[in-house]
Design a protein around this motif. Structure first.
Motif, short mmCIF file in Angstrom:
data_model
loop_
_atom_site.label_atom_id
_atom_site.label_comp_id
_atom_site.label_asym_id
_atom_site.label_seq_id
_atom_site.Cartn_x
_atom_site.Cartn_y
_atom_site.Cartn_z
N ALA A 7 0.84 -1.20 0.00
CA ALA A 7 0.00 0.00 0.00
C ALA A 7 0.87 1.24 0.00
CB ALA A 7 -0.92 0.00 1.23
N ILE A 8 0.56 2.17 -0.89
CA ILE A 8 1.34 3.41 -0.97
C ILE A 8 0.45 4.57 -1.37
CG2 ILE A 8 2.03 2.88 -3.36
CD1 ILE A 8 4.66 4.42 -2.78
N ASN A 9 0.62 5.69 -0.69
CA ASN A 9 -0.02 6.95 -1.08
C ASN A 9 0.93 8.07 -0.67
OD1 ASN A 9 -1.48 9.28 -1.52
ND2 ASN A 9 -3.41 8.42 -0.79
N VAL A 10 1.55 8.67 -1.66
CA VAL A 10 2.47 9.78 -1.40
C VAL A 10 2.08 11.01 -2.22
CG1 VAL A 10 4.42 8.37 -0.68
CG2 VAL A 10 4.07 8.82 -3.11
N ILE A 11 0.78 11.09 -2.53
CA ILE A 11 0.30 12.22 -3.32
C ILE A 11 0.31 13.49 -2.46
CG2 ILE A 11 -1.67 13.18 -4.58
CD1 ILE A 11 -2.49 10.28 -5.20
N LEU A 12 0.96 14.53 -2.95
CA LEU A 12 0.97 15.81 -2.25
C LEU A 12 -0.31 16.58 -2.56
CD1 LEU A 12 4.68 16.94 -2.73
CD2 LEU A 12 3.60 16.14 -0.62
N SER A 13 -0.80 17.29 -1.57
CA SER A 13 -2.07 18.02 -1.70
C SER A 13 -1.85 19.52 -1.71
CB SER A 13 -2.99 17.64 -0.53
OG SER A 13 -4.13 18.47 -0.49
N LYS A 14 -2.73 20.23 -2.38
CA LYS A 14 -2.71 21.70 -2.35
C LYS A 14 -3.69 22.25 -1.33
CE LYS A 14 -1.32 22.30 -7.19
NZ LYS A 14 -1.68 22.90 -8.52
N GLU A 15 -4.48 21.37 -0.72
CA GLU A 15 -5.50 21.83 0.21
C GLU A 15 -5.39 21.25 1.62
OE1 GLU A 15 -6.62 20.32 -2.81
OE2 GLU A 15 -6.61 22.25 -3.85
N GLU A 16 -4.85 20.04 1.77
CA GLU A 16 -4.92 19.33 3.05
C GLU A 16 -4.16 20.08 4.15
OE1 GLU A 16 -6.39 17.59 5.51
OE2 GLU A 16 -6.64 16.09 3.90
N LEU B 150 -3.87 28.65 -2.11
CA LEU B 150 -2.46 28.77 -1.79
C LEU B 150 -2.07 30.23 -1.65
CD1 LEU B 150 -1.04 26.16 -4.33
CD2 LEU B 150 -1.54 25.81 -1.91
N LYS B 151 -1.05 30.48 -0.84
CA LYS B 151 -0.59 31.85 -0.64
C LYS B 151 -0.19 32.49 -1.96
CE LYS B 151 3.00 34.63 1.49
NZ LYS B 151 4.30 34.64 2.15
N LYS B 152 0.44 31.70 -2.83
CA LYS B 152 0.92 32.25 -4.10
C LYS B 152 -0.21 32.73 -5.00
CE LYS B 152 1.19 27.85 -6.63
NZ LYS B 152 0.33 28.21 -7.76
N ASP B 153 -1.45 32.28 -4.71
CA ASP B 153 -2.61 32.67 -5.51
C ASP B 153 -3.38 33.84 -4.91
OD1 ASP B 153 -2.07 30.62 -7.31
OD2 ASP B 153 -3.26 29.18 -6.17
N PHE B 154 -2.84 34.47 -3.85
CA PHE B 154 -3.57 35.53 -3.14
C PHE B 154 -3.93 36.68 -4.06
CE2 PHE B 154 -3.58 39.26 -0.15
CZ PHE B 154 -4.76 38.93 0.48
N SER B 155 -3.09 36.94 -5.06
CA SER B 155 -3.37 38.03 -5.99
C SER B 155 -4.67 37.80 -6.75
CB SER B 155 -2.21 38.20 -6.98
OG SER B 155 -2.02 37.02 -7.74
N LYS B 156 -5.12 36.55 -6.82
CA LYS B 156 -6.35 36.22 -7.54
C LYS B 156 -7.57 36.24 -6.62
CE LYS B 156 -3.63 33.04 -10.40
NZ LYS B 156 -3.45 31.61 -10.78
#
Length: 482
Positions: A144-153, A234-240
């Protein structure tokens, strides 16, 4: 130096409050940073709902998990040795399952399942909610493997259990990930992009701790100064972000002030800061509120502007010194600690001397100091030759530690004859007849127990010191005592 991290120290196995109806046993160890220990509390909470109570006896465990660190090669080698030890237990208990969690799992991924035959499960830092499904995969005989990175978690909806808790101090994660691509660091690759947690969920978690009698909270993040909540994203999207989102956004200074005002009888610390993101507003909040501790961990890594550029640190030596000046101007009684790397690729003797002179200028109370360890996958590993001989790295590290010991002793001496406020956390290591706790400046204070107890805020008059510890005698309760 007593406060230098000891990478040879075995990871901590943790215990939590048991659920009577749970029938399976979990043994979990954590290595590395405070965030890993905080993550283990999340994991234990998730698994407690899956029928697992924790145990500190590995031989009786049905599931063994190790929460790993990839920041240095030595940390990874320590984990591999522990996996070998797990293997001996599995020989006597074939049904025992073993999983690797955290940054090392994220970095090595399938390699663990292919090379480490004792590993049944590999779980990255953003995949802990998938543990129930991964356990089913393991129980059915599949890797079993799950190493998916999330943008929200952010795990903001998980109520962490407090592992091996003293009932007094606790960690609360306020954000995850890092956007700073320092060339020596694996964190952006193992923990993903920065995302901040809803401030209301943070306040709710702290309120629960307060109602349970906790007295101090450390707000955690890879870079707490970058905390920014504006309704998601994400912080980088704050301009939007929309105008409403921008108008109601909460930054770190505002969050820290919310915590201080909402819980005036609790102390607050935070870690870790990044010099380029440390805003003056945060310093003013620290200075304004008695219950915000007068201590900042401010990693610099090198005192050489040239090396800082090679590291892709977004500040120069001069800018860092200006920040140090500002800290002491706004918070005169502040303590500052550092992270320092010696022997980074191309480091010359002049660069090393720049580091030593910066240490003298900054007057750090203590620090975490290491020789450079090349980490696979980082920009430094791909672009820079690890060209500083090991013996030179170690000699420079020794000189940095010696300098820190000298400065540390000078800094602790400033408390001699003064009275400091201490939160009692535990019995002192050196004597069963003494308490140990920390003052606002994060310096350990040891004093006779008398009639005080763990969790009390007391005033202690300092009579003696070492480079990392104050000794004294309690004179009564402080104003923080409820």
């Amino acid at each position: 130096m007593e406060k230098v991290i000891d990478e040879n120290k075995q990871g901590t196995s943790l215990q939590l409050e048991q659920k009577q109806h749970n029938t399976k046993k979990l043994f979990i160890e954590s290595y590395g940073c405070q965030m890993n220990f905080s993550d283990s509390e999340i994991v234990a909470s998730i698994l407690s709902n899956e029928g697992y109570n924790t145990t500190d006896k590995i031989e009786e465990a049905d599931l063994v998990l190790v929460n790993t660190c990839s920041i240095r090669d030595k940390a990874e080698q320590t984990v591999r040795k522990r996996l070998d030890q797990y293997n001996r237990y599995k020989q006597n208990k074939p049904n025992m399952k073993v999983g690797v969690l955290g940054c090392m799992a994220e970095r090595l991924k399938n390699q663990f399942l292919e090379e480490e035959k004792i590993v049944d499960m590999v779980v990255g830092p953003d995949a802990y909610k998938d543990l129930p499904n991964l356990l089913k995969e393991v129980e059915e005989g599949r890797d079993a493997i799950n190493v998916i990175l999330s943008k929200e978690e952010t795990y903001g909806d998980i109520a962490p259990v407090r592992l091996q808790s003293n009932g007094v101090t606790a960690f609360v994660s306020i954000m995850r990930g890092c956007d700073n691509m320092c060339t020596f660091c694996v964190v952006p690759f193992t923990r993903g992009r920065e995302r901040s947690r809803d401030p209301q969920s943070i306040i709710t978690e702290i309120k629960d701790l307060y109602e349970k009698g906790f007295k101090e909270v450390t707000l955690l993040g890879q870079n707490v100064d970058s905390y920014l909540w504006y309704g998601g994203g994400l912080k980088k999207d704050f301009s939007k972000a929309t105008e409403m989102q921008k108008a109601t956004a909460v930054d770190f200074a505002q969050l820290l002030e919310q915590c201080a005002t909402a819980f005036p009888k609790m102390r607050f610390r935070f870690s870790t800061s990044n010099p380029q993101d440390m805003h003056e507003e945060v310093l003013h909040v620290i200075a304004k509120y008695h219950n915000v501790c007068k201590y900042i961990h401010l990693p610099v890594q090198s005192g050489s502007t040239r090396i800082l550029k090679e590291m892709n640190r977004q500040h120069t030596r001069e800018e860092y010194m200006q920040l140090i000046d500002k800290v002491y101007q706004i918070i005169p009684d502040c303590s500052i600690s550092q992270d320092m790397i010696t022997g980074f690729p191309t480091e010359t003797e002049k660069d090393h001397q720049d580091t030593l002179s910066l240490m003298e200028y900054a007057r750090y109370d203590f620090g975490y100091m290491f020789a450079y360890s090349e980490r696979p996958g980082t920009l430094a590993a791909r672009k820079l030759e690890d060209d500083v001989p090991e013996e030179i790295k170690k000699r420079r590290l020794s000189e940095v530690i010696e300098m820190q010991n000298k400065i540390g002793l000078e800094r602790t001496k400033r408390f001699l004859g003064k009275t400091v406020e201490v939160l009692i956390e535990k019995t002192s290591k050196r004597s069963e007849e003494e308490w140990a706790g920390r003052n606002s400046q994060n310096i350990t204070v040891v004093f006779p127990k008398d009639n005080y107890k763990v969790g009390d805020f007391v005033e202690v008059k300092v009579t003696d010191c070492t480079s990392a510890t104050l000794q004294g005698k309690a004179t009564g309760y402080s104003s923080m005592q409820s």
